[in-house]
Motif scaffolding. Structure first.
Motif, mmCIF file in Angstrom:
data_model
loop_
_atom_site.group_PDB
_atom_site.id
_atom_site.type_symbol
_atom_site.label_atom_id
_atom_site.label_comp_id
_atom_site.label_asym_id
_atom_site.label_seq_id
_atom_site.Cartn_x
_atom_site.Cartn_y
_atom_site.Cartn_z
ATOM 1 N N SER A 1 10.540 13.940 3.387
ATOM 2 C CA SER A 1 9.445 14.477 4.193
ATOM 3 C C SER A 1 8.192 13.626 4.055
ATOM 4 C CB SER A 1 9.143 15.921 3.772
ATOM 5 O OG SER A 1 10.245 16.761 4.039
ATOM 6 N N LEU A 2 7.946 13.134 2.838
ATOM 7 C CA LEU A 2 6.795 12.257 2.632
ATOM 8 C C LEU A 2 6.950 10.970 3.438
ATOM 9 C CD1 LEU A 2 6.044 12.412 -1.205
ATOM 10 C CD2 LEU A 2 4.933 13.653 0.635
ATOM 11 N N ALA A 3 8.155 10.402 3.420
ATOM 12 C CA ALA A 3 8.402 9.167 4.159
ATOM 13 C C ALA A 3 8.166 9.385 5.649
ATOM 14 C CB ALA A 3 9.830 8.690 3.907
ATOM 15 N N LYS A 4 8.660 10.506 6.158
ATOM 16 C CA LYS A 4 8.469 10.818 7.571
ATOM 17 C C LYS A 4 6.995 10.987 7.891
ATOM 18 C CE LYS A 4 10.011 14.020 11.174
ATOM 19 N NZ LYS A 4 10.851 15.222 11.457
ATOM 20 N N ARG A 5 6.278 11.663 7.007
ATOM 21 C CA ARG A 5 4.847 11.887 7.219
ATOM 22 C C ARG A 5 4.082 10.558 7.249
ATOM 23 N NH1 ARG A 5 1.594 16.326 6.267
ATOM 24 N NH2 ARG A 5 3.380 17.424 5.390
ATOM 25 N N LEU A 6 4.536 9.610 6.433
ATOM 26 C CA LEU A 6 3.866 8.318 6.340
ATOM 27 C C LEU A 6 4.375 7.312 7.368
ATOM 28 C CD1 LEU A 6 3.711 7.974 2.459
ATOM 29 C CD2 LEU A 6 1.808 8.482 3.997
ATOM 30 N N GLY A 7 5.410 7.703 8.117
ATOM 31 C CA GLY A 7 5.912 6.827 9.162
ATOM 32 C C GLY A 7 6.744 5.666 8.673
ATOM 33 N N VAL A 8 7.462 5.864 7.554
ATOM 34 C CA VAL A 8 8.334 4.812 7.032
ATOM 35 C C VAL A 8 9.759 5.344 6.946
ATOM 36 C CG1 VAL A 8 6.484 3.711 5.745
ATOM 37 C CG2 VAL A 8 7.870 5.468 4.622
ATOM 38 N N THR A 9 10.702 4.466 6.705
ATOM 39 C CA THR A 9 12.095 4.888 6.605
ATOM 40 C C THR A 9 12.328 5.728 5.362
ATOM 41 O OG1 THR A 9 12.780 2.934 5.361
ATOM 42 C CG2 THR A 9 12.811 2.773 7.767
ATOM 43 N N GLY A 10 13.409 6.493 5.380
ATOM 44 C CA GLY A 10 13.705 7.362 4.251
ATOM 45 C C GLY A 10 13.952 6.628 2.955
ATOM 46 N N GLY A 11 14.397 5.384 3.043
ATOM 47 C CA GLY A 11 14.673 4.621 1.838
ATOM 48 C C GLY A 11 13.480 3.851 1.306
ATOM 49 N N ALA A 12 12.423 3.726 2.108
ATOM 50 C CA ALA A 12 11.267 2.917 1.711
ATOM 51 C C ALA A 12 10.609 3.387 0.407
ATOM 52 C CB ALA A 12 10.237 2.883 2.843
ATOM 53 N N PRO A 13 10.422 4.703 0.208
ATOM 54 C CA PRO A 13 9.778 5.137 -1.045
ATOM 55 C C PRO A 13 10.523 4.704 -2.298
ATOM 56 C CG PRO A 13 9.787 6.922 0.553
ATOM 57 C CD PRO A 13 10.663 5.837 1.108
ATOM 58 N N PHE A 14 11.843 4.553 -2.199
ATOM 59 C CA PHE A 14 12.636 4.248 -3.385
ATOM 60 C C PHE A 14 12.559 2.772 -3.776
ATOM 61 C CE2 PHE A 14 14.452 8.100 -1.516
ATOM 62 C CZ PHE A 14 14.322 8.948 -2.605
ATOM 63 N N ARG A 15 11.851 1.987 -2.975
ATOM 64 C CA ARG A 15 11.559 0.624 -3.400
ATOM 65 C C ARG A 15 10.390 0.602 -4.391
ATOM 66 N NH1 ARG A 15 12.831 -0.672 2.156
ATOM 67 N NH2 ARG A 15 10.633 -0.656 2.772
ATOM 68 N N HIS A 16 9.675 1.708 -4.456
ATOM 69 C CA HIS A 16 8.533 1.829 -5.372
ATOM 70 C C HIS A 16 8.803 2.818 -6.504
ATOM 71 C CE1 HIS A 16 5.849 -0.467 -2.698
ATOM 72 N NE2 HIS A 16 6.512 0.125 -1.715
ATOM 73 N N PHE A 17 9.606 3.836 -6.226
ATOM 74 C CA PHE A 17 9.931 4.856 -7.228
ATOM 75 C C PHE A 17 11.431 5.106 -7.189
ATOM 76 C CE2 PHE A 17 5.618 5.706 -5.695
ATOM 77 C CZ PHE A 17 4.914 5.624 -6.887
ATOM 78 N N GLU A 18 12.061 5.003 -8.332
ATOM 79 C CA GLU A 18 13.523 5.098 -8.352
ATOM 80 C C GLU A 18 14.022 6.500 -8.049
ATOM 81 O OE1 GLU A 18 14.115 5.778 -13.172
ATOM 82 O OE2 GLU A 18 14.605 3.839 -12.256
ATOM 83 N N SER A 19 13.147 7.489 -8.189
ATOM 84 C CA SER A 19 13.564 8.868 -7.953
ATOM 85 C C SER A 19 12.354 9.734 -7.619
ATOM 86 C CB SER A 19 14.258 9.437 -9.201
ATOM 87 O OG SER A 19 13.325 9.519 -10.282
ATOM 88 N N ARG A 20 12.630 10.924 -7.170
ATOM 89 C CA ARG A 20 11.579 11.915 -6.923
ATOM 90 C C ARG A 20 10.798 12.186 -8.191
ATOM 91 N NH1 ARG A 20 11.724 17.189 -8.063
ATOM 92 N NH2 ARG A 20 10.470 18.680 -6.845
ATOM 93 N N LEU A 21 11.505 12.273 -9.321
ATOM 94 C CA LEU A 21 10.848 12.543 -10.594
ATOM 95 C C LEU A 21 9.915 11.394 -10.969
ATOM 96 C CD1 LEU A 21 10.476 14.324 -13.072
ATOM 97 C CD2 LEU A 21 12.510 13.265 -14.070
ATOM 98 N N ALA A 22 10.316 10.166 -10.717
ATOM 99 C CA ALA A 22 9.464 9.015 -11.032
ATOM 100 C C ALA A 22 8.163 9.068 -10.239
ATOM 101 C CB ALA A 22 10.217 7.719 -10.742
ATOM 102 N N LEU A 23 8.231 9.516 -8.994
ATOM 103 C CA LEU A 23 7.021 9.670 -8.183
ATOM 104 C C LEU A 23 6.124 10.747 -8.773
ATOM 105 C CD1 LEU A 23 5.230 9.264 -5.724
ATOM 106 C CD2 LEU A 23 6.819 10.675 -4.397
ATOM 107 N N ASP B 1 0.809 -1.212 0.000
ATOM 108 C CA ASP B 1 0.000 0.000 0.000
ATOM 109 C C ASP B 1 0.846 1.267 0.000
ATOM 110 O OD1 ASP B 1 -2.248 -1.487 -0.063
ATOM 111 O OD2 ASP B 1 -2.781 -1.206 2.050
ATOM 112 N N LEU B 2 2.138 1.135 0.241
ATOM 113 C CA LEU B 2 2.982 2.328 0.323
ATOM 114 C C LEU B 2 3.009 3.072 -1.005
ATOM 115 C CD1 LEU B 2 4.852 4.187 1.842
ATOM 116 C CD2 LEU B 2 6.760 2.637 1.328
ATOM 117 N N ARG B 3 3.006 2.368 -2.113
ATOM 118 C CA ARG B 3 3.021 3.034 -3.410
ATOM 119 C C ARG B 3 1.815 3.963 -3.547
ATOM 120 N NH1 ARG B 3 1.501 3.155 -8.699
ATOM 121 N NH2 ARG B 3 3.219 3.467 -10.206
ATOM 122 N N ARG B 4 0.628 3.422 -3.204
ATOM 123 C CA ARG B 4 -0.588 4.226 -3.282
ATOM 124 C C ARG B 4 -0.531 5.415 -2.320
ATOM 125 N NH1 ARG B 4 -3.402 5.026 -6.861
ATOM 126 N NH2 ARG B 4 -2.959 7.173 -6.298
ATOM 127 N N ALA B 5 -0.031 5.156 -1.119
ATOM 128 C CA ALA B 5 0.060 6.222 -0.120
ATOM 129 C C ALA B 5 1.019 7.315 -0.566
ATOM 130 C CB ALA B 5 0.503 5.639 1.220
#
Length: 209
Positions: A44-66, A19-23
């Protein structure tokens, strides 16, 4: 276990199950709506969602990809709304007027997606957005009366002048509203304003020209 800790554990487990990708997409759209595309910060998004700083990059390779994901999802919804609006009339010029009105309303209702899908760097990184832009240009060529041999109909070009001005103006109007330059307009107020402006410019008129 306290209720708050149970909720936190459940959220973390849900993110680990996909669900992290959707979040992230939803949170990014909300952040862009508040602060703009250039201010988006994945940490900042990772912190807001309560996950580690590296967690978003398992779904999006970069800020631009998000941002591309936010933009592409928004573009699909925008296209659906514009096509639905255009389906209410048979006149080609009025179809474009209806699409323009739907475009502005979408910008008001989904400013984060709108800002992402109109940002030059995001568009350049998305094949889908570029394909949609090419399809839009093809539609405009048809409205202008350009056939495959490059021959234009002077009557249709004349009739389309107001519509083309309205198309440019609707984009500017959408940006002014999302940037807060016209105050806090509701979607209904923005729609009425777009309708009035495109009417003043003569979109759909001039059938006798």
């Amino acid at each position: 276990m306290p209720v708050s800790r149970r909720i936190k554990k459940k959220s973390a487990d849900a993110y680990h199950h996909g669900d992290l990708r959707r979040a992230l997409i939803d949170a990014a759209a909300a952040a862009v709506a508040r602060e703009g595309v250039d201010a988006l910060n994945v940490s900042s998004l990772a912190k807001r969602l309560g996950v580690t700083g590296g967690a978003p990059f398992r779904h999006f390779e970069s800020r631009l990809a998000l941002l591309v994901a936010v933009a592409e999802e928004g573009a699909r919804r925008l296209l659906e709304r514009m096509d639905a609006a255009a389906g209410s009339t048979l006149d080609p010029l009025e179809k474009e007027r209806a699409r323009g009105i739907a475009y502005v309303r979408f910008a008001v209702e989904e400013p984060g997606a709108f800002r992402a899908l109109t940002h030059a760097d995001v568009v350049a990184a998305s094949a889908l957005l570029q394909q949609m832009a090419a399809a839009w240009q093809k539609t405009m060529d048809e409205v202008l009366g350009r056939d495959h041999q490059g021959v234009s109909s002077p009557a249709l070009v004349s009739r389309s002048a107001g519509m083309l001005a309205a198309q440019a103006l609707t984009y500017g109007l959408a940006r002014m509203i999302t940037d807060g330059l016209l105050g806090d307009l509701s979607a209904e107020e923005a729609e009425r304003l777009t309708y009035e402006i495109t009417g003043v410019l003569g979109v759909g008129l001039g059938a006798s020209s």
